[in-house]
Design an enzyme around this catalytic site. Sequence first.
Site, short mmCIF file in Angstrom:
data_model
loop_
_atom_site.label_atom_id
_atom_site.label_comp_id
_atom_site.label_asym_id
_atom_site.label_seq_id
_atom_site.Cartn_x
_atom_site.Cartn_y
_atom_site.Cartn_z
N ARG A 179 35.84 34.11 91.39
CA ARG A 179 36.83 33.12 90.97
C ARG A 179 36.15 32.01 90.19
O ARG A 179 35.42 31.19 90.76
CB ARG A 179 37.57 32.54 92.18
CG ARG A 179 38.57 31.45 91.76
CD ARG A 179 39.61 31.14 92.83
NE ARG A 179 39.07 30.44 93.99
CZ ARG A 179 39.83 29.89 94.95
NH1 ARG A 179 41.16 30.00 94.88
NH2 ARG A 179 39.27 29.27 95.97
N ASP A 465 38.88 23.81 102.13
CA ASP A 465 38.33 23.69 100.77
C ASP A 465 39.08 22.59 100.04
O ASP A 465 39.83 21.83 100.65
CB ASP A 465 38.32 25.05 100.05
CG ASP A 465 39.70 25.48 99.55
OD1 ASP A 465 40.69 24.73 99.74
OD2 ASP A 465 39.79 26.58 98.96
#
EC number: 2.3.3.9
Length: 564
Positions: A179, A465
């Site tokens: 990603r 996150d």
Amino acid sequence: GTYGYPTPAVKKIESYYDVPEGVDIRGRYDAEFAKILTKDALKFVADLQREFRNHIKYALECRREAKKKYNEGALPEFDPATTYIREQEWVCAPVPPAVADRKVEITGPVDRKMVINALNSGAKVFMADFEDALSPGWENLMRGQVNLKDAVAGTISLHDKARNRVYKLNDQTAKLFVRPRGWHLPEAHILIDGEPATGCLVDFGLYFYHSYSAFRRTQGAGFGPFFYLPKMEHSREAKIWNNVFEKAEKVAGIERGSIRATVLIETLPAVFQMNEILYELKDHSVGLNCGRWDYIFSYVKTFQAHPDRLLPDRVLVGMTQHFMKSYSDLLIRTCHRRGVHAMGGMAAQIPIKEDPVANEVALELVRKDKLREVKAGHDGTWAAHPGLIPACMEIFNNNMGNASNQIDTVKREDGANITEQDLLQIPRGARTMEGLRLNTRVGIQYVAAWLTGSGSVPLYNLMEDAATAEISRVQNWQWLKYGVELNGDGLGVKVNKELFGRVVEEEMARIEKEVGTEKFKEGMYKEACKIFTRQCTSPMLDDFLTLDAYNYIVVHHPRETSKL
């Protein structure tokens, strides 16, 4: 310098990166990094940047235009101009055999030990993250590139001297997806024609250039590399990615449709563009994924000027809320209609070793959530910790028979009736003082970790996150801006600057008590508190916390590290 970063003094030093015309590297020189930052690899990145920078600028300009419309009262909606794409029958390219089965995917940052453990974890896929689980300092990014190159080559290993253990890859590993960052994030350590490079083109370009050939031979069985694409808001952004992929395939001399990507549907505008996004990436798509926290963050951001759309405590905004259920049902229907995977969301729980009872409660929550996903028709799901993989895998295996996925078996035709009203329905639930406190202590601790180089942070038995910090700060901002009443704890207190100031002070004291005075002094808690508080109280809502905080971690080396 550009963006107010310091312009380094020009001094010649012995070691420098050998750079192509127009590329300038402001990050520290390291012989390991130089194997990644080769002249040819940098030329590949620079070519991508030059070809697509105007398209990227335009796409970001369109985001600002859309924001203006929402702030003036408009609601996101399906685009009448692309009705034909939604109504026609068409499918994406067939799923590559190597990734037909994606029942459980583990995600995590690209540090060396994590990469080895995740590939060995028993999950079907490892999504290596340069985005929300990574603090994008120079060292983290470049070490991450080195680690992925070694991982694809199969040579990655690590000698942990403290534990006297050697980590290396098993014979059977998870399939690697990468990603890159979102379109909006710059890479300030690499200048191309005097401007910071686009972060995601650096992440994509360096990884692709060094690893496509080995990846296709091994992991991808003739396909790949595979990617996850974050934070998109419109199909025009997917079209840029599609063009990037085609250009990369051409340069590498591999067949069109080799590169595949799963798109995260994690912004509110994107949920109205799912067919269009898949259509733009038709030959390069392997599905869509539900990014829950960022989606809720985006709901708040999209409706920042709509006081009638206040969220309850974020812990109450689960997938059973009508607007969230509608979003995941429509995603499943859309993906399966177009022949690709519909991936479920994150289980962020961390096994609680020291408390078996609490651990069982946490695992039960995970099982319940995953059962809901597989029954709804999802083809797989995310876990943040290897300890959750067996539980998730068991649920998906038990409910899918021997099938690799549910693309052909669970069509969710009922999803055809999901309306704009369903997708925008205001979530129900109470607002409490504890909600405000939790947002504050989690937000500050996350930012403190991020500033010191950690983007994936265990807090209160959850792996957090950047998305968690984002939802925490925008929710605080929204409650402050509209002076909401905390109606959930019977106190009837209204949120204002004084109250928030007191909460920040008390939560900082709590953090200090929890982490210990020593660590509190060493960590960047005070700076984090400043950044987080400023974001919550500013008159205008910043688009991205990570963009604002990025200035604190850019280190330009005073010595010139690439030859002019």
